[in-house]
Write a protein that holds these residues in place. Sequence first.
Motif, short mmCIF file in Angstrom:
data_model
loop_
_atom_site.label_atom_id
_atom_site.label_comp_id
_atom_site.label_asym_id
_atom_site.label_seq_id
_atom_site.Cartn_x
_atom_site.Cartn_y
_atom_site.Cartn_z
N ARG A 1 -36.15 56.03 38.37
CA ARG A 1 -35.84 54.54 38.53
C ARG A 1 -34.26 54.45 38.65
N GLU A 2 -33.55 55.25 37.92
CA GLU A 2 -32.01 55.12 38.04
C GLU A 2 -31.66 55.21 39.43
N LEU A 3 -32.22 56.34 39.95
CA LEU A 3 -31.75 56.66 41.29
C LEU A 3 -32.32 55.52 42.44
N LEU A 4 -33.44 54.91 42.14
CA LEU A 4 -33.98 54.05 43.02
C LEU A 4 -32.97 52.78 42.84
N SER A 5 -32.64 52.30 41.74
CA SER A 5 -31.88 51.26 41.44
C SER A 5 -30.61 51.47 42.08
N SER A 6 -30.04 52.62 41.99
CA SER A 6 -28.55 52.93 42.44
C SER A 6 -28.65 52.79 44.26
N LEU A 7 -29.72 53.26 44.74
CA LEU A 7 -29.84 53.18 46.35
C LEU A 7 -29.89 51.83 46.51
N VAL A 8 -30.71 50.80 45.79
CA VAL A 8 -30.59 49.41 46.10
C VAL A 8 -29.38 48.91 46.09
N ASP A 9 -28.48 49.17 45.13
CA ASP A 9 -27.44 48.59 45.09
C ASP A 9 -26.42 49.00 46.12
N VAL A 10 -26.46 50.21 46.43
CA VAL A 10 -25.66 50.70 47.62
C VAL A 10 -25.92 50.03 48.94
N PHE A 11 -27.39 49.85 49.11
CA PHE A 11 -27.80 49.10 50.40
C PHE A 11 -27.12 47.77 50.43
N PHE A 12 -27.52 46.85 49.20
CA PHE A 12 -26.75 45.57 49.30
C PHE A 12 -25.31 45.58 49.39
N HIS B 1 -27.97 71.37 43.41
CA HIS B 1 -28.32 70.63 44.60
C HIS B 1 -28.86 69.23 44.40
N ASP B 2 -29.06 68.78 43.51
CA ASP B 2 -29.58 67.53 43.07
C ASP B 2 -28.51 66.61 43.34
N ASP B 3 -27.19 67.03 43.33
CA ASP B 3 -25.84 66.32 43.70
C ASP B 3 -25.93 65.99 45.18
N ILE B 4 -26.24 67.04 45.91
CA ILE B 4 -26.24 67.07 47.34
C ILE B 4 -27.17 65.74 47.69
N MET C 1 -28.55 60.94 50.18
CA MET C 1 -29.27 59.55 50.05
C MET C 1 -28.60 58.28 49.99
N MET C 2 -27.59 58.55 49.30
CA MET C 2 -26.77 57.25 49.13
C MET C 2 -25.97 56.96 50.32
N LEU C 3 -25.40 58.02 51.03
CA LEU C 3 -24.74 57.85 52.41
C LEU C 3 -25.85 57.36 53.48
N PHE C 4 -27.11 58.03 53.30
CA PHE C 4 -28.09 57.29 54.35
C PHE C 4 -28.31 55.83 54.06
N THR C 5 -28.44 55.51 52.58
CA THR C 5 -29.05 54.03 52.47
C THR C 5 -27.67 53.13 52.66
N ALA C 6 -26.44 53.58 52.46
CA ALA C 6 -25.35 52.78 52.75
C ALA C 6 -25.35 52.53 54.20
N LEU C 7 -25.53 53.54 55.15
CA LEU C 7 -25.62 53.25 56.44
C LEU C 7 -26.51 52.52 57.06
N ILE C 8 -27.81 52.72 56.49
CA ILE C 8 -28.95 51.58 56.72
C ILE C 8 -28.44 50.03 56.35
N GLY C 9 -27.89 50.10 55.27
CA GLY C 9 -27.34 48.64 54.81
C GLY C 9 -26.33 47.94 55.77
N ALA C 10 -25.29 48.76 56.23
CA ALA C 10 -24.28 48.18 56.97
C ALA C 10 -24.90 48.21 58.40
N GLN C 11 -26.00 48.99 58.87
CA GLN C 11 -26.53 48.84 60.24
C GLN C 11 -27.39 47.29 60.01
#
Length: 109
Positions: free
Chosen positions: A3-14, A77-80, A85-95
């Motif tokens: 849930r924490e990772l999903l919340s972080s990804l939503v934040d990164v996108f927006f 490997h979890d950090d990678i 995932m955060m970089l990809f989500t940020a890219l999707i948000g910017a695009q």
Amino acid sequence: MTRELLSSLVDVFFVAFGVIIGGALIGSIGAFLTGKPPLTEIYNLSQSLKIWAIVAAIGGSFDAITSIERGLFSGIHDDILRTLMMLFTALIGAQSGTILLQWLVGGEQ
């Protein structure tokens, strides 16, 4: 996915989405005040702000690089995966923000 990772990804996108939308719209006010065409400036700014939106969304590029390094050389490997995932989500948000603005101003200027 926790849930924490999903919340972080939503934040990164927006955050990335908001940097594109806000930067391009506020930048167009400056263009209007200096006599440039605002819609053309919105189009141009939405293109040029992408990298800054991604950097802002992930909280700075050095943290992401450090996380990838820690994953590669320390075996965490979890950090990678999380950083990619955060970089990809940020890219999707910017695009997404760029596409929305370009659609609103009427495509290629």
